[in-house]
Design an enzyme around this catalytic site. Structure first.
Site, PDB file in Angstrom:
ATOM      1  N   LYS A   1      31.875   9.055 115.033  1.00  0.00           N
ATOM      2  CA  LYS A   1      31.411   9.913 113.599  1.00  0.00           C
ATOM      3  C   LYS A   1      30.110   9.822 113.380  1.00  0.00           C
ATOM      4  O   LYS A   1      29.297  10.878 112.994  1.00  0.00           O
ATOM      5  CB  LYS A   1      32.362   9.177 112.534  1.00  0.00           C
ATOM      6  CG  LYS A   1      33.911   9.445 112.552  1.00  0.00           C
ATOM      7  CD  LYS A   1      34.167  10.491 111.827  1.00  0.00           C
ATOM      8  CE  LYS A   1      35.600  11.320 111.777  1.00  0.00           C
ATOM      9  NZ  LYS A   1      36.721  10.290 111.625  1.00  0.00           N
TER      10      LYS A   1
ATOM     11  N   LYS B   1      41.363  13.665 123.809  1.00  0.00           N
ATOM     12  CA  LYS B   1      42.616  13.547 123.137  1.00  0.00           C
ATOM     13  C   LYS B   1      42.869  15.024 122.399  1.00  0.00           C
ATOM     14  O   LYS B   1      41.538  15.494 121.911  1.00  0.00           O
ATOM     15  CB  LYS B   1      42.880  12.448 122.197  1.00  0.00           C
ATOM     16  CG  LYS B   1      41.920  12.243 121.111  1.00  0.00           C
ATOM     17  CD  LYS B   1      42.349  11.275 119.929  1.00  0.00           C
ATOM     18  CE  LYS B   1      41.183  11.818 118.862  1.00  0.00           C
ATOM     19  NZ  LYS B   1      42.019  11.354 117.593  1.00  0.00           N
TER      20      LYS B   1
ATOM     21  N   LYS C   1      41.711  17.899 115.764  1.00  0.00           N
ATOM     22  CA  LYS C   1      41.319  18.988 115.059  1.00  0.00           C
ATOM     23  C   LYS C   1      39.798  19.447 115.273  1.00  0.00           C
ATOM     24  O   LYS C   1      39.581  20.517 115.239  1.00  0.00           O
ATOM     25  CB  LYS C   1      41.639  18.649 113.609  1.00  0.00           C
ATOM     26  CG  LYS C   1      41.633  19.697 112.366  1.00  0.00           C
ATOM     27  CD  LYS C   1      42.874  20.762 112.667  1.00  0.00           C
ATOM     28  CE  LYS C   1      42.298  21.945 111.969  1.00  0.00           C
ATOM     29  NZ  LYS C   1      42.657  21.853 110.532  1.00  0.00           N
TER      30      LYS C   1
END
Ligand code: TYM
Length: 335
Positions: free
Chosen positions: A114, A197, A200
Site C-alpha cells: 500500500k 490475484k 478491485k
C-alpha cells in the site's frame, strides 16, 4: 472445526464483490452460518485509509450489504453489520495499538504494498490496519476467521496481539483465532491480467464481479492475457494460462476442465475456445447472484432493517467484550 466456534469475517466496501471475494471468503460465510455463531461485517473504518468521499462510502457500504444477502447470507442466522455501527471496535483498537510495535507493523506485506501504491498517503491508519483488524476479530472473541490467502499474515498478527494481551494481563480472555477455509488451505483466485490475484485495485479488466452483465464478462474474459500456446506435450502452464485453468476449476464442470487440460497437453488447445467456454461458465454461475442483487437493490426497507438488526446484535456481543477489557486493564466501570 471447534464446537460452537464463533466466526467472524469482513470485507472492505470497495464496491462490487468479485469472484475472488466470493470463493475466498463469502462462499465459506454462507456455509458457516448454518453451524456456527457468525458475524459478518463491512469494514467501513478500514476504508478510510484510502480517503473515500462520504457519498461513495455510503453507497459502497450498502452495496456490500446487498451483495452479502444476494450471495446467501441470512440475517436471521448470521449477524450482518457495519463496523462503524460498533464504535467500541475503535476503543479496542486503541488498547491493542498500545502493544503493537512500529517495527512489526512496518514489516507487514500489505502495508509495504500500500505504501508503494499510495506514497502520498502513508497514514497511521494504514500502518495500524492489522490492529484494527485484530479489534474486529477479538471484539466478538472469535475463533475462526474465513478469509482468502492474502489475509493470512493479518491473521498471524491478530494471534500475536491476542497472545500478547493475554500474557500481559495474565488472562485467557481472548481465544487465539485462526484463518479458516473448508479445504486445508486458503484460497487465492487469480485475475485476468496474467499475474497475481483477482482484486478491485489491480487494474481494469482484472476482476469479474458477481453483479456484472454477460456482455461485459465476455469482453473481459476474451481480453484475458494468454501466450503463443504450448510448444511441447505436457509442458507446465505459464502463470497466465494456469490462471485461466484455476478460474475454470471454480466455475466449470470437472470434465470441461479435463477436456481443455487434455487439449493443452496435446498442444491442440485453442485459447479462443477456452475463453469462450470460461466466459459462458462464469455467466451461468453469476447469473442468479446478479438477479438477486437487482431485486435487493429495489428493496430499500428490507436492507435498512437488516442493517439496524445487525447493529443491535453486534453491539450485544461486542460491548460486553470491551467492558471486560476495560476492567482487565484497570479502568473504572462506566456502564
Ligand atoms: P478485502 O475486502 O480485500 O477482501 C475480502 C475477502 O475476500 C478475500 N479475497 C480473495 N480471496 C481469494 N482470492 C482473491 N483474489 C481474493 N481477493 C479478496 C480476502 O482474503 C478477504 O477474505 N482486511 C480485510 C477486511 C477485514 C477483515 C477484518 C477480514 C477487516 N477486518 C477482520 C477478516 C477479519 C480486507 O481488506 O479484505
Amino acid at each position: 472445526m471447534e464446537k460452537k466456534a464463533i466466526v467472524l469475517s469482513g470485507i472492505r466496501p470497495t464496491g462490487n464483490l468479485h469472484l475472488g471475494n466470493y470463493f475466498g471468503a463469502v462462499k465459506n460465510f454462507v456455509k458457516m452460518q448454518d453451524t456456527n455463531e457468525c458475524f459478518f461485517f463491512i469494514a467501513d473504518y478500514h476504508m478510510l485509509t484510502t480517503h473515500p468521499n462520504p457519498k461513495d462510502l455510503q453507497g459502497n457500504v450498502r452495496q456490500v450489504v446487498i451483495e452479502y444477502l444476494a450471495a446467501g447470507l441470512d440475517p436471521e442466522k448470521a449477524t450482518i453489520y457495519l463496523q462503524s455501527d460498533l464504535p467500541e471496535t475503535a476503543e479496542l483498537y486503541l488498547f491493542l495499538n498500545m502493544n503493537a510495535y512500529k517495527g512489526e507493523l512496518e514489516r507487514v506485506t500489505t502495508f509495504k504494498e500500500k505504501a508503494r501504491k499510495q506514497p502520498d498517503n502513508i497514514n497511521a491508519g494504514l500502518l495500524t490496519y492489522p490492529t484494527l483488524m485484530a479489534a474486529d476479530i477479538l471484539i466478538h472473541r472469535s475463533h475462526l476467521v474465513p478469509v482468502g490467502k492474502d489475509q493470512e499474515q493479518h491473521l498471524e498478527m491478530t494471534r500475536t496481539f491476542a497472545r500478547r494481551f493475554n500474557r500481559m494481563y495474565k488472562t485467557d480472555f481472548f481465544p487465539i483465532p485462526r484463518a479458516f477455509n473448508f479445504s486445508d488451505k486458503l484460497v487465492k483466485i487469480p485475475g485476468l491480467d496474467g499475474s497475481g490475484k483477482m482484486g478491485k485495485s489491480e487494474g481494469e479488466g482484472n476482476a469479474v464481479f458477481l453483479a456484472e452483465d454477460p456482455a461485459s464478462i465476455r469482453k473481459k474474459v476474451m481480453r484475458a492475457v494468454t501466450d503463443a500456446g504450448p510448444t511441447e506435450m505436457n509442458q507446465t502452464k505459464p502463470e497466465p494460462i494456469q490462471n485461466l485453468f484455476d478460474l475454470m476449476a471454480v466455475v466449470s464442470k470437472p470434465d470441461t476442465v479435463e477436456y481443455f487440460d487434455d487439449q493443452y497437453n496435446k498442444c491442440t488447445i485453442r485459447y479462443g475456445d477456452l475463453k469462450k467456454q470460461l466466459a459462458e461458465d462464469i455467466i451461468a454461475f453469476t447469473g442468479p447472484f446478479r438477479e438477486r442483487i437487482i431485486e435487493l437493490t429495489a428493496d430499500t426497507d428490507y436492507v435498512n432493517n437488516v442493517i439496524e438488526m445487525g447493529a443491535e446484535k453486534a453491539r450485544a456481543s461486542g460491548v460486553p467484550t470491551v467492558r471486560g477489557v476495560r476492567e482487565i486493564i484497570g479502568f473504572r466501570k462506566i456502564y
